[in-house]
Each structure stands twice: as C-alpha cells, then as structure tokens.
Design a protein around this motif. Structure first.
Motif, PDB file in Angstrom:
ATOM      1  N   ALA A 207       0.795  -1.265   0.048  1.00 56.44           N
ATOM      2  CA  ALA A 207       0.017   0.110  -0.022  1.00 56.44           C
ATOM      3  C   ALA A 207       1.045   1.235   0.011  1.00 56.44           C
ATOM      4  CB  ALA A 207      -0.683   0.086   1.320  1.00 56.44           C
ATOM      5  N   ASP A 208       1.983   1.258   0.888  1.00 53.62           N
ATOM      6  CA  ASP A 208       2.949   2.321   0.668  1.00 53.62           C
ATOM      7  C   ASP A 208       3.468   2.661  -0.637  1.00 53.62           C
ATOM      8  OD1 ASP A 208       2.928   2.668   3.514  1.00 53.62           O
ATOM      9  OD2 ASP A 208       4.524   1.247   3.945  1.00 53.62           O
ATOM     10  N   GLU A 209       4.046   1.495  -1.158  1.00 53.27           N
ATOM     11  CA  GLU A 209       4.463   1.671  -2.595  1.00 53.27           C
ATOM     12  C   GLU A 209       3.461   2.021  -3.667  1.00 53.27           C
ATOM     13  OE1 GLU A 209       6.533  -1.333  -4.258  1.00 53.27           O
ATOM     14  OE2 GLU A 209       7.810  -1.904  -2.507  1.00 53.27           O
ATOM     15  N   GLN A 210       2.100   1.484  -3.533  1.00 53.73           N
ATOM     16  CA  GLN A 210       1.113   2.109  -4.608  1.00 53.73           C
ATOM     17  C   GLN A 210       0.996   3.723  -4.137  1.00 53.73           C
ATOM     18  OE1 GLN A 210       0.124   0.613  -6.987  1.00 53.73           O
ATOM     19  NE2 GLN A 210      -0.830   2.482  -7.330  1.00 53.73           N
ATOM     20  N   TYR A 211       0.820   4.186  -3.094  1.00 55.15           N
ATOM     21  CA  TYR A 211       0.627   5.624  -2.475  1.00 55.15           C
ATOM     22  C   TYR A 211       1.904   6.260  -3.254  1.00 55.15           C
ATOM     23  CZ  TYR A 211       0.761   9.734   0.065  1.00 55.15           C
ATOM     24  OH  TYR A 211       0.999  10.982   0.416  1.00 55.15           O
ATOM     25  N   LEU A 212       3.037   5.925  -3.098  1.00 60.50           N
ATOM     26  CA  LEU A 212       4.094   6.739  -3.438  1.00 60.50           C
ATOM     27  C   LEU A 212       4.203   6.748  -5.238  1.00 60.50           C
ATOM     28  CD1 LEU A 212       6.960   5.409  -1.172  1.00 60.50           C
ATOM     29  CD2 LEU A 212       5.658   7.843  -0.987  1.00 60.50           C
TER      30      LEU A 212
ATOM     31  N   LYS B 156       8.625   5.951   7.089  1.00 62.05           N
ATOM     32  CA  LYS B 156       9.295   4.589   7.278  1.00 62.05           C
ATOM     33  C   LYS B 156      10.857   4.833   6.657  1.00 62.05           C
ATOM     34  CE  LYS B 156       5.582   1.103   7.216  1.00 62.05           C
ATOM     35  NZ  LYS B 156       4.959   0.022   6.096  1.00 62.05           N
ATOM     36  N   ILE B 157      10.850   5.493   5.411  1.00 56.74           N
ATOM     37  CA  ILE B 157      12.078   5.501   4.860  1.00 56.74           C
ATOM     38  C   ILE B 157      13.039   6.202   5.678  1.00 56.74           C
ATOM     39  CG2 ILE B 157      13.198   6.637   3.075  1.00 56.74           C
ATOM     40  CD1 ILE B 157      10.780   5.763   1.377  1.00 56.74           C
ATOM     41  N   ASN B 158      12.675   7.526   6.393  1.00 58.84           N
ATOM     42  CA  ASN B 158      13.359   8.273   7.478  1.00 58.84           C
ATOM     43  C   ASN B 158      14.020   7.286   8.500  1.00 58.84           C
ATOM     44  OD1 ASN B 158      14.703  10.400   8.472  1.00 58.84           O
ATOM     45  ND2 ASN B 158      12.866  11.051   9.533  1.00 58.84           N
TER      46      ASN B 158
ATOM     47  N   ASP C  30      19.923   9.403   4.861  1.00 58.83           N
ATOM     48  CA  ASP C  30      20.278   9.866   3.412  1.00 58.83           C
ATOM     49  C   ASP C  30      19.110   9.691   2.412  1.00 58.83           C
ATOM     50  OD1 ASP C  30      22.759  10.328   4.354  1.00 58.83           O
ATOM     51  OD2 ASP C  30      23.523   8.749   3.400  1.00 58.83           O
ATOM     52  N   ASP C  31      18.378   8.552   2.494  1.00 65.09           N
ATOM     53  CA  ASP C  31      17.292   8.426   1.557  1.00 65.09           C
ATOM     54  C   ASP C  31      16.220   9.353   1.882  1.00 65.09           C
ATOM     55  OD1 ASP C  31      18.435   6.028   0.350  1.00 65.09           O
ATOM     56  OD2 ASP C  31      17.500   4.484   1.595  1.00 65.09           O
ATOM     57  N   PHE C  32      16.100   9.650   3.298  1.00 64.26           N
ATOM     58  CA  PHE C  32      15.043  10.506   3.600  1.00 64.26           C
ATOM     59  C   PHE C  32      15.241  11.759   2.887  1.00 64.26           C
ATOM     60  CE2 PHE C  32      13.797  13.956   6.543  1.00 64.26           C
ATOM     61  CZ  PHE C  32      12.380  13.928   6.539  1.00 64.26           C
TER      62      PHE C  32
END
Lengths: 332, 332
Positions: free
Chosen positions: A189-194, A255-257, A262-264
C-alpha cells in the motif's frame, strides 16, 4: 490548432475540438484564440514542457500523462494565486500513436478541464521524431497587481508548506528500482501510494485565493524543498531557516526516514512534489492556517524568514546542519 | 522559464534573461509571467511548434531557425489584426547543442524582438531525445471584439492576397532537389531568392491595422493558397472564385510556370508563404488597397466571394478548371 496537413484536421475535429468549449477558442477553426481577460485582472502565464522518458514514462496511462501535463502548470498558477482560465497545447506525437491512445489522452484532459474549470483554447500538433512531447502554456487570472511572487518574503515571515513532501521522489525511485521498497520495509500500500503521488500531481488550486489574501511570497515545489527554499530566499533577498523535523511527511516517507536519513533527504529534496511553499507574516499566520484547513488544504509551519542574502539553513533538533555534513546526501 | 536542474539556471541567466525585457516576465525568475492586457483590448493567442527536419533543416543557421519560429506565429497574429505583445517559448534542446549555436539562436530572437516590438515573457527548456523543437505561444492585442476571423467573408467581397505566392514551396523543393532549378532555367539569383523565401518568412505585420479597419475575414497562407481559400470559404460558409492568372508571382515562379503548369501549381499550393489572404467588401476595397500601398505592403486582387457552401473554384482565362483536371497536380 490549425492543421498543416489533412490528417491534422481530422485530429482536431475528432479529438481536440470537443475540448475547446471556451468561445475564445473559436472552435479551433481559426489561426488563433481570442481571450477577453476579466476586467480588473492581470493574466498569469506559465509554460512547462513534458517529454517522454524525461518527465514521464512512455508506458504511463495516456490519461495520467495528460493530467500531469496540465497539473504541473496548474500548480504554478495556484502558487501565483491565479484562477485557471485556459490553455494552449503543443503536441508532438510519435509516429506510433494510436486512436485509442489519443482518446485516453484527451479523456485525461477532459477530466482535468472539468475538475479545474478551464478549457483548451488552441494549439498545434506535429509529428515527433523522438517520443511524445507535450508543451502547455497555461493562463490564469489574478486581480490587477496582486499576483503572488517568489520575491515578496519579509524578515519575520513564517514559512509554510502544503501536503506532504518527498512522496513523488520516492515514487519515481520505485519506478527505477522496484527493490527500493522491500529494502525499506514499505508495504504494498505504501508503494502504491508513492507511485501514485509521482504519477499524478495534485495542484493546490484551493489555496490560490488564500495566497492572494495572506501570502507575501509563494512558489510551487518542483525542484526539491531545500532547493526551492533557496530559490525563494534568493528571489526575496532574505535568509530562510528550515526545520527538518517539522517537514510534513507521509507514513511511507516516515518509514524511509526511520531506515536511512540519506534516503529521507534524497526524497525530501527530490522534487516533483507540486506542493506550495509560502511565506506569511506572523500577524496573518493564524487566519491563513484556519482558512486553509477550512478549504481542506493541509498546511504545516516548517520554518521562518530572516534578514539575509538568500541563504537557507536546515536545522534538526534545533541545531543547524551544513549540507556538506549531510553524509551521502545527493539526489538519487 | 524556471529551471528543473542547475544547468537550466545558467541557460536562463546567460541566454534567455537578456531577451526578457518586459517587466511582466519578472526577469524569468518566477514561476510565471504576469501580463496586464491593454484596457479595451482582447488577447489573441497562437501556437506553432517547429521541429528539426520537419519545419526547418537542422543545419539551417540558428538565427534563421529562431526567426522562423517567431515569424510563423507573428504571421497568425497579423492575420487577426493583432499587435504583437509577447511570447512564451518552450525549447527542447538536443544533447549536442553548443553555446555558439544557442548564442546565434538567441541573437535571432533578439533581432526579431526588436524588429517586431515584442519580448520573451517566459517559458521552459528541456532536453530533447530527438532533434531541436521550438514551441512558441505568441500573444497579441486587438481592440475588444475586433479580431479578424476566417469566418467573416461575405458574398460580394473581393479576395486579396499580399506579396507573391509559391516562392517558399519552390525554395523548399530546391533544398530537396538541387537540380530543380537548372531543369527549370532558374538563375543563381532566382535560386537564392527562393531559398531565402523558404528560410525566412516575412509576416505582414504592417497590414494588421488595415485588416482591423477594412477586412471581413483574413488568414495567413501556410497550407497553400488553394487549400487555404478552402479553409476560409468553409469557415465563412461562402464560395470563392480564385483567378489563377491573377495570382501574384515572383520572376522565378513565372519562369517555373512558363516551363510546367504542374510545377507552377505545386508551388502555388505548396504552403509556407506566410502571406495574408483577406476578404474585403467592394465598398472598402479601394481604400484598403491605397492604404496597403502606403504602408509598403504589396496587395493583389485574385478573386471574389460568392454565396455558397465552402467551394473553391479556380479559374484560368475566365474558365473554371476542376482540380482533378489539373493533370499531374499534387504536392511535391
């Protein structure tokens, strides 16, 4: 939208004329469109070109490509406080276009024309030797002299941003690297949202009248939050202090943060957000926030404007961090 | 003209900002341009896209490509009676662009801005995976409600055309087939003249105020004289009788006509003339002609408007000729 070969007349009649409902378009049967700007108003003009495999993926749904082409321009109009009035469209079509594809593209235009209340005024269609290219000039109206600029920020202003930041950059990264999500414990769901946030910008048109009323400066975020703070600070000849902890992010970006700063940071400064960055005086801030909530536009205070020369300071837990101390910080 | 990557800021500062002298361009430092349309005036908008090796040759001088991109749009504005006010430019640059090339291109824009009295207002620059593409939206002003349309021709009107017809089509043919000239006994000077007419349209901007005053209908000739008579007749719901013997031609095209009527017809209906086709009532014709001469715009009576449904009849020595009787008539 005047044809330079017989096939183009058919294109105009079949696909584009139904989009040209404004009488000023003259039904796309003339050399030009004629627009009467509302009395007491200035015209705001913006142009963004989108090319296949630079600004969108060729295989994206044609409806989404059409929507993106309009919305990146609508986002600029919104940031200036302008009400959309119409648009001119240049379309370079690759030789392998199909009627189905163009039907989808025009359906995408039609939906957004309805959603945002503006119409096709005219344009031009040519062959492309490369991929698809869409060149939109969007027109909006603001009361005379009231267009909100990048250059009006004042020391003491509060810095606000709409929506959440970093989603589109993460969504784009997922398109390039499908493993990006698993590595960072994102759910389906996260991936779809992004991915959706990358595919379809949501221009903050509802905020435009409030920017006219309350903002000293505004711009939309297309290059990245930190970079665009720099552009605004530089145009206004002020400094900006941006509190990284306050930058509004989605569940997925949080979640990425948690996984990698760095990714954040790459996401937060990745661009393509099409949210609005604006500077409002402290005296106006409460009313502005209240009205933004009332029109359903999420708004977050993320920093302040100081006297200065165009420098952006990013702080974390109240402490300034230098960009070269941000470790592996660079765009994806 | 807002950058989406650092290199674009340099491009804007170095090459494009000097072209943006209108205060409405905000120096190309904002998301949008802001234009105050002159009181009592409508805005006329037109868009023509030009792509390398479709509308110009990649190896053409950059100054000429820039001039052509502006002038095909200026020609549309002139046909509507509009005074040029500004333009938005989208530029898709191939990866092998050089600063010298772009300097030449911008010098071409600057020269025409000066010659035609209008300025760059804003735009966008992107990479092109194909060749160069220039997308201009040109803006002009006309007194409210006075824009000259294709659709206003009245039975009884006289049909006029500016300049000479067929030169650009012959010039283009010379680019494709250098032997075309020798076969048709053209001199080196004839060839140079025709090539130049293809390379550099001369929009009839001086005629615009006279069209406003006298014309019932007008359009510029880009698709070919006979084809465009058809477009005008169809938009106005009238018939047009075009006297082929009266069509004004240059010395070079007269030579081609002496040699082959087929070639002559291909040139006359070849397009890219950027001359103006206009319908004027018999009562206004003399004043219109007199004033056109006074502003140095050559004008020729080539036909008349009849009641009808959009049919064009081409006559020669007073006798109608049917298009399917024109022998080998087809475009090059």
């Amino acid at each position: 939208m005047v044809a330079d070969r017989p096939g183009e007349f058919d294109l105009i009649r079949e696909f584009f004329a139904p989009l040209a409902k404004d009488p000023g378009s003259l039904g796309l049967t003339d050399d030009a469109a004629v627009l009467t700007v509302r009395a007491g108003h200035d015209l705001v003009l913006t142009k963004d070109m989108l090319a296949a495999d630079i600004h969108f993926f060729s295989q994206d749904p044609p409806e989404a490509i059409a929507a993106k082409a309009l919305r990146v321009n609508l986002s600029d109009l919104a940031a200036k406080g302008a009400k959309p009035r119409g648009y001119m469209m240049g379309l370079a079509l690759p030789s392998d276009w199909s009627p189905d594809w163009l039907e989808g593209f025009c359906a995408g235009l039609a939906d957004d024309q309805k959603a945002y209340g503006f119409d096709l005024l005219g344009g031009d269609t040519i062959r492309s030797f490369g991929g698809l290219l869409v060149s939109i000039t969007a027109l909006g109206e603001v009361p005379c002299g009231k267009a909100v600029r990048r250059s009006g920020a004042q020391p003491g202003d509060l810095l606000f941003v709409t929506g959440t930041i970093g989603d589109a950059a993460a969504g784009l990264q997922l398109r390039f690297d499908p493993a990006f999500g698993q590595d960072r414990t994102l759910s389906a769901a996260d991936e779809q949202y992004l991915r959706d946030r990358y595919l379809l910008p949501r221009p903050r048109t509802t905020l435009a009248p409030l920017l006219l009323e309350y903002a000293n400066a505004a711009m939309d975020i297309s290059d990245g939050l930190i970079a665009d703070c720099g552009h605004l600070a530089s145009a206004s000849e002020v400094d900006i202090v941006l509190d990284l902890d306050k930058v509004p992010v989605s569940h997925a970006i949080a979640k990425i943060n948690a996984n990698s700063q760095d990714d954040f940071l790459r996401c937060v400064d990745g661009g393509d957000d099409y949210e609005i960055l604006t500077c409002v005086s402290e005296a106006n801030a409460e009313q502005f926030s209240k009205h933004a909530t009332a029109v359903g536009c999420p708004l977050t205070l993320i920093g302040r404007v100081d006297q200065g020369t165009g420098i952006v300071t990013v702080t974390k837990k109240g402490t300034p961090i230098h960009m070269d101390e941000l470790g592996g910080f660079r765009h994806f």
